[in-house]
Design an enzyme around this catalytic site. Structure first.
Site, PDB file in Angstrom:
ATOM      1  N   HIS A 142       7.630 -27.517   8.981  1.00  0.00           N
ATOM      2  CA  HIS A 142       9.178 -27.763   8.729  1.00  0.00           C
ATOM      3  C   HIS A 142       9.602 -29.194   9.297  1.00  0.00           C
ATOM      4  CE1 HIS A 142       9.147 -23.695   7.466  1.00  0.00           C
ATOM      5  NE2 HIS A 142       9.547 -23.090   8.742  1.00  0.00           N
ATOM      6  N   LYS A 202      13.254 -22.276  20.718  1.00  0.00           N
ATOM      7  CA  LYS A 202      13.726 -20.885  20.392  1.00  0.00           C
ATOM      8  C   LYS A 202      14.674 -20.636  21.428  1.00  0.00           C
ATOM      9  CE  LYS A 202      10.738 -18.930  17.061  1.00  0.00           C
ATOM     10  NZ  LYS A 202      11.584 -19.112  16.038  1.00  0.00           N
ATOM     11  N   ARG A 207       0.747  -1.291  -0.101  1.00  0.00           N
ATOM     12  CA  ARG A 207      -0.203  -0.031  -0.007  1.00  0.00           C
ATOM     13  C   ARG A 207       0.794   1.228   0.041  1.00  0.00           C
ATOM     14  NH1 ARG A 207      -3.229  -1.344   5.137  1.00  0.00           N
ATOM     15  NH2 ARG A 207      -0.893  -2.000   5.599  1.00  0.00           N
ATOM     16  N   LYS A 231       3.716 -19.258   4.373  1.00  0.00           N
ATOM     17  CA  LYS A 231       3.157 -19.730   5.692  1.00  0.00           C
ATOM     18  C   LYS A 231       2.825 -18.762   6.525  1.00  0.00           C
ATOM     19  CE  LYS A 231       5.732 -20.916   9.374  1.00  0.00           C
ATOM     20  NZ  LYS A 231       6.508 -21.529  10.188  1.00  0.00           N
ATOM     21  N   HIS A 290      10.234 -23.107   3.378  1.00  0.00           N
ATOM     22  CA  HIS A 290      11.356 -22.933   2.963  1.00  0.00           C
ATOM     23  C   HIS A 290      12.446 -24.018   3.303  1.00  0.00           C
ATOM     24  CE1 HIS A 290      12.132 -21.187   6.949  1.00  0.00           C
ATOM     25  NE2 HIS A 290      13.347 -21.223   6.775  1.00  0.00           N
TER      26      HIS A 290
HETATM   27  P1  NDP Z   1       5.568  -7.624   7.379  1.00  0.00           P
HETATM   28  O1  NDP Z   1       4.454  -7.068   8.038  1.00  0.00           O
HETATM   29  O2  NDP Z   1       6.840  -7.231   7.481  1.00  0.00           O
HETATM   30  O3  NDP Z   1       5.160  -7.165   5.766  1.00  0.00           O
HETATM   31  C1  NDP Z   1       3.904  -7.242   5.469  1.00  0.00           C
HETATM   32  C2  NDP Z   1       3.654  -6.481   4.019  1.00  0.00           C
HETATM   33  O4  NDP Z   1       2.354  -6.638   3.385  1.00  0.00           O
HETATM   34  C3  NDP Z   1       4.120  -4.983   3.869  1.00  0.00           C
HETATM   35  O5  NDP Z   1       4.900  -4.797   2.589  1.00  0.00           O
HETATM   36  C4  NDP Z   1       2.744  -4.387   3.700  1.00  0.00           C
HETATM   37  O6  NDP Z   1       3.046  -2.820   3.238  1.00  0.00           O
HETATM   38  C5  NDP Z   1       2.132  -5.304   2.926  1.00  0.00           C
HETATM   39  N1  NDP Z   1       0.412  -5.142   3.207  1.00  0.00           N
HETATM   40  C6  NDP Z   1      -0.100  -5.199   4.431  1.00  0.00           C
HETATM   41  N2  NDP Z   1      -1.541  -4.709   4.144  1.00  0.00           N
HETATM   42  C7  NDP Z   1      -1.613  -4.858   2.727  1.00  0.00           C
HETATM   43  C8  NDP Z   1      -2.670  -4.556   2.028  1.00  0.00           C
HETATM   44  N3  NDP Z   1      -3.893  -4.348   2.475  1.00  0.00           N
HETATM   45  N4  NDP Z   1      -2.478  -4.575   0.729  1.00  0.00           N
HETATM   46  C9  NDP Z   1      -1.328  -4.771   0.171  1.00  0.00           C
HETATM   47  N5  NDP Z   1       0.084  -4.947   0.834  1.00  0.00           N
HETATM   48  C10 NDP Z   1      -0.176  -4.916   2.187  1.00  0.00           C
HETATM   49  O7  NDP Z   1       5.299  -9.103   7.216  1.00  0.00           O
HETATM   50  P2  NDP Z   1       6.495 -10.164   6.868  1.00  0.00           P
HETATM   51  O8  NDP Z   1       7.342  -9.915   5.602  1.00  0.00           O
HETATM   52  O9  NDP Z   1       7.172 -10.721   8.036  1.00  0.00           O
HETATM   53  O10 NDP Z   1       5.661 -11.479   6.400  1.00  0.00           O
HETATM   54  C11 NDP Z   1       4.920 -11.609   5.157  1.00  0.00           C
HETATM   55  C12 NDP Z   1       4.229 -13.249   5.074  1.00  0.00           C
HETATM   56  O11 NDP Z   1       5.495 -13.933   5.243  1.00  0.00           O
HETATM   57  C13 NDP Z   1       3.315 -13.580   6.401  1.00  0.00           C
HETATM   58  O12 NDP Z   1       2.565 -14.461   5.932  1.00  0.00           O
HETATM   59  C14 NDP Z   1       4.440 -14.397   7.272  1.00  0.00           C
HETATM   60  O13 NDP Z   1       3.841 -15.239   8.094  1.00  0.00           O
HETATM   61  C15 NDP Z   1       5.306 -14.814   6.166  1.00  0.00           C
HETATM   62  N6  NDP Z   1       6.707 -15.286   6.848  1.00  0.00           N
HETATM   63  C16 NDP Z   1       7.657 -14.380   7.068  1.00  0.00           C
HETATM   64  C17 NDP Z   1       8.658 -14.742   7.835  1.00  0.00           C
HETATM   65  C18 NDP Z   1       9.600 -13.728   8.298  1.00  0.00           C
HETATM   66  O14 NDP Z   1      10.716 -14.131   8.717  1.00  0.00           O
HETATM   67  N7  NDP Z   1       9.437 -12.331   8.299  1.00  0.00           N
HETATM   68  C19 NDP Z   1       9.055 -16.109   7.871  1.00  0.00           C
HETATM   69  C20 NDP Z   1       8.118 -17.092   7.478  1.00  0.00           C
HETATM   70  C21 NDP Z   1       7.135 -16.606   6.784  1.00  0.00           C
HETATM   71  P3  NDP Z   1       2.021  -1.860   3.540  1.00  0.00           P
HETATM   72  O15 NDP Z   1       1.634  -1.865   4.623  1.00  0.00           O
HETATM   73  O16 NDP Z   1       2.639  -0.641   2.884  1.00  0.00           O
HETATM   74  O17 NDP Z   1       0.827  -2.431   2.552  1.00  0.00           O
HETATM   75  C1  BG6 Z   2       9.967 -19.851  10.192  1.00  0.00           C
HETATM   76  C2  BG6 Z   2       9.397 -19.790  11.527  1.00  0.00           C
HETATM   77  O1  BG6 Z   2       9.198 -20.550   9.213  1.00  0.00           O
HETATM   78  O2  BG6 Z   2      11.243 -20.473  10.212  1.00  0.00           O
HETATM   79  C3  BG6 Z   2      10.400 -18.990  12.472  1.00  0.00           C
HETATM   80  O3  BG6 Z   2       8.335 -19.218  11.124  1.00  0.00           O
HETATM   81  C4  BG6 Z   2      11.762 -19.778  12.482  1.00  0.00           C
HETATM   82  O4  BG6 Z   2      10.064 -18.660  13.720  1.00  0.00           O
HETATM   83  C5  BG6 Z   2      12.291 -19.897  10.917  1.00  0.00           C
HETATM   84  O5  BG6 Z   2      12.700 -18.786  13.206  1.00  0.00           O
HETATM   85  C6  BG6 Z   2      13.393 -20.807  10.965  1.00  0.00           C
HETATM   86  O6  BG6 Z   2      14.022 -21.013   9.688  1.00  0.00           O
HETATM   87  P1  BG6 Z   2      15.875 -21.145   9.421  1.00  0.00           P
HETATM   88  O7  BG6 Z   2      15.786 -21.206   8.064  1.00  0.00           O
HETATM   89  O8  BG6 Z   2      16.457 -19.634  10.058  1.00  0.00           O
HETATM   90  O9  BG6 Z   2      16.057 -22.366  10.152  1.00  0.00           O
END
Ligand code: NDP
Ligand code: BG6
Length: 487
Positions: A243, A334, A51, A151, A181
């Site tokens: 995993h 963890k 957004r 996920k 992953h």
């Molecule tokens: P973040 O909260 O960091 O990022 C969310 C993203 O979604 C931002 O780019 C945000 O930008 C965008 N977003 C939020 N609302 C909207 C909307 N209504 N329309 C369009 N874009 C939107 O989340 P993560 O990057 O941490 O996680 C993303 C996904 O990946 C999740 O499903 C999480 O479970 C999964 N995941 C994340 C991991 C991690 O290490 N971070 C590990 C494994 C899985 P904006 O607000 O500008 O719209």
């Molecule tokens: C993610 C979990 O899927 O895997 C995290 O949501 C976890 O909690 C991570 O830390 C671990 O991944 P890796 O590749 O660092 O072992």
């Protein structure tokens, strides 16, 4: 050793959530590494979508900074980065509204241009159905489109089923790439190469010769900034349901007829379906307490009464001919004392020792290290050198990938970059099928419901330790001990 890189077809990859944590830490640095390796064609385009109001230049700058911070490539090659940035675009899109979708549609190339089109859902899971629905309603879902779903895939069986149904309204199974992953990790794929590419192991890979199998995924990090998500999930949902169960499947499955997506996934599914329910006495849940410096779990998630587990260890059995009565010990947590992920196949002792009682009894162990220092070690028993009789010792036959294959082996191992390239190539082997995910929830749901019904609290453990003492007891009472991390 120089790895052989085959460029993929041109593509338009839209990353919804392209400004988020996962995109900046993993997806975009991974794509940059593929670019540097020569795998991304010049006319491939990566389109960030979120957004936030940004233009292409603003997005290119943001991604450049993310690559500098998380790129894992030593000193970033500025010329390469500049060239990569030219392939980046940005469109402000709201998953929950219609803003930005027309602009996105205009940017995407037509199906006739034979460009692979993929949409990566790197946003919170509540937005997955909205995205699927809008991709379709805005006419962006031609027959060859692929979607990549992050996920968590559901919170339990019911929600996973709903999500599968929701996605199936807009896409067929061949178009859906559910990310785990761990399946993209180098060693995990090597596990299949070792099992099915050698004559040596497969004949011994069963209850007759294997005493037990351990899978440990130990992390030193806490829940970080993901407290609100993690406190609703816990280690069982966050790590085991996906995993660890995927690792278990690859270790335990029958040889697939071919290395193709459905053949592999059919075999993994059979393993999950053959898992016995777990006795509550065979599950240990833990929660980290403060080590005096870092926060406790409850402080991290800002929930002083939380009963969510940040650690879990369990013993389970697979009821089939190959594995009957062979225990599988799974453990993850963890804030443990080391970051180490290992699968250990512990073989039985020889049926009879010809060397007498003083030589001791020995077991071969095949240790598959996922991280750090990816590689495999096979422990073999030999005679201790020197005079003085037949004393036996165990020595490792060690294959560290970095030693065996050179430093490039380390450069190409990131899971995300491999998996994204598989999406572009249209190869679903390393992605979870809908029925697999549902079967995994069918196994974990009753375990979670069990401890919630009983009101069980997780056992406290010191941050920086090996987890609660009960986890050691779980395996020690069977006359075995954990490997992989310091106890
Ligand atoms: P973040 O909260 O960091 O990022 C969310 C993203 O979604 C931002 O780019 C945000 O930008 C965008 N977003 C939020 N609302 C909207 C909307 N209504 N329309 C369009 N874009 C939107 O989340 P993560 O990057 O941490 O996680 C993303 C996904 O990946 C999740 O499903 C999480 O479970 C999964 N995941 C994340 C991991 C991690 O290490 N971070 C590990 C494994 C899985 P904006 O607000 O500008 O719209
Ligand atoms: C993610 C979990 O899927 O895997 C995290 O949501 C976890 O909690 C991570 O830390 C671990 O991944 P890796 O590749 O660092 O072992």
């Amino acid at each position: 050793m120089v790895s052989r890189v085959i460029p993929v077809d041109p593509f338009d990859l839209v990353i919804f959530g392209g400004t988020g944590d996962l995109a900046r830490r993993k997806i975009l640095p991974g794509l940059f590494r593929r670019f540097c390796a020569g795998q991304m064609p010049e006319n491939a385009r990566i389109i960030g979508a979120a957004r936030q109001d940004l233009d292409d230049d603003g997005y290119r700058k943001m991604v450049g900074e993310a690559i500098e911070e998380f790129g894992k490539v030593g000193k970033v090659d500025k010329k390469a980065l500049k060239a990569f940035q030219k392939q980046l675009h940005y469109v402000a899109v709201d998953a929950k509204g219609d803003g930005g979708w027309d602009a996105l549609g205009k940017l995407l190339r037509d199906e006739e241009e034979e460009v692979v089109r993929a949409f990566y859902f790197s946003v919170g899971p509540s937005l997955f159905p909205d995205l699927a629905e809008r991709i379709r309603s805005h006419g962006l879902a031609h027959a060859g489109v692929r979607i990549v779903v992050e996920k968590p895939f559901g919170h339990d069986l019911e929600s996973a089923r709903e999500l599968n149904e929701e996605l199936a309204r807009h896409f067929n199974e061949r178009q859906i790439y559910r990310i785990d992953h761990y399946l993209g990790k180098e060693t995990v794929q090597n596990l299949m190469a070792v099992r099915f590419g050698n004559m040596l192991f497969e004949p011994l890979w069963n209850a007759q010769y294997v005493d037990h199998i351990q899978i440990t995924v130990a992390e030193t990090v806490g829940v970080g900034g993901r407290g609100p998500y993690y406190d609703k999930s816990g280690a069982m949902r966050d790590m085991v349901q996906n995993h660890l169960m995927q690792l278990l499947c690859l270790i335990a499955m029958e040889p697939p007829a071919r290395f193709d997506p459905d053949a592999v996934r059919d075999e993994k599914l059979k393993v999950i379906r053959a898992l016995d329910p777990v006795d509550p006495d065979s599950i240990v849940r833990g929660q980290y307490t403060s080590d005096g410096e870092a926060n406790s779990y409850r402080e991290d998630v800002e929930n002083p009464l939380s009963k969510t587990e940040s650690f879990i260890a369990l013993k389970c059995y697979i009821s089939n001919w190959r594995w009957a009565n062979t225990p599988f010990y799974l453990r993850t947590g963890k804030r443990l004392n080391s970051r180490a992920s290992e699968i250990a196949v512990v073989f039985k002792e020889t049926p009879h020792s010809i060397f007498g009682i003083d030589s001791g009894r020995h077991r071969n162990v095949l240790s598959i290290r996922l991280q750090p220092n990816e590689g495999m070690t096979l422990g073999v028993t030999i005679k201790e050198p020197g005079p003085g009789g037949m004393r036996l010792i165990d020595v490792p036959l060690d294959m560290s990938f970095a030693d065996a294959l050179g430093p490039e082996a380390e450069e190409v191992t990131d899971a995300y970059e491999r998996l994204i390239m598989d999406v572009i190539r249209g190869n679903q082997t390393l992605f979870m099928r809908g029925d697999e995910v549902e079967a995994a929830w069918s196994w974990t749901d009753p375990l979670i419901e069990g401890w919630e019904r009983r009101g069980d609290s997780p056992k406290p453990y010191d941050a920086g330790s090996a987890g609660p003492d009960d986890a050691a007891f779980l395996i020690n009472k069977d006359g075995r001990r954990w490997r992989g991390i310091k106890s």
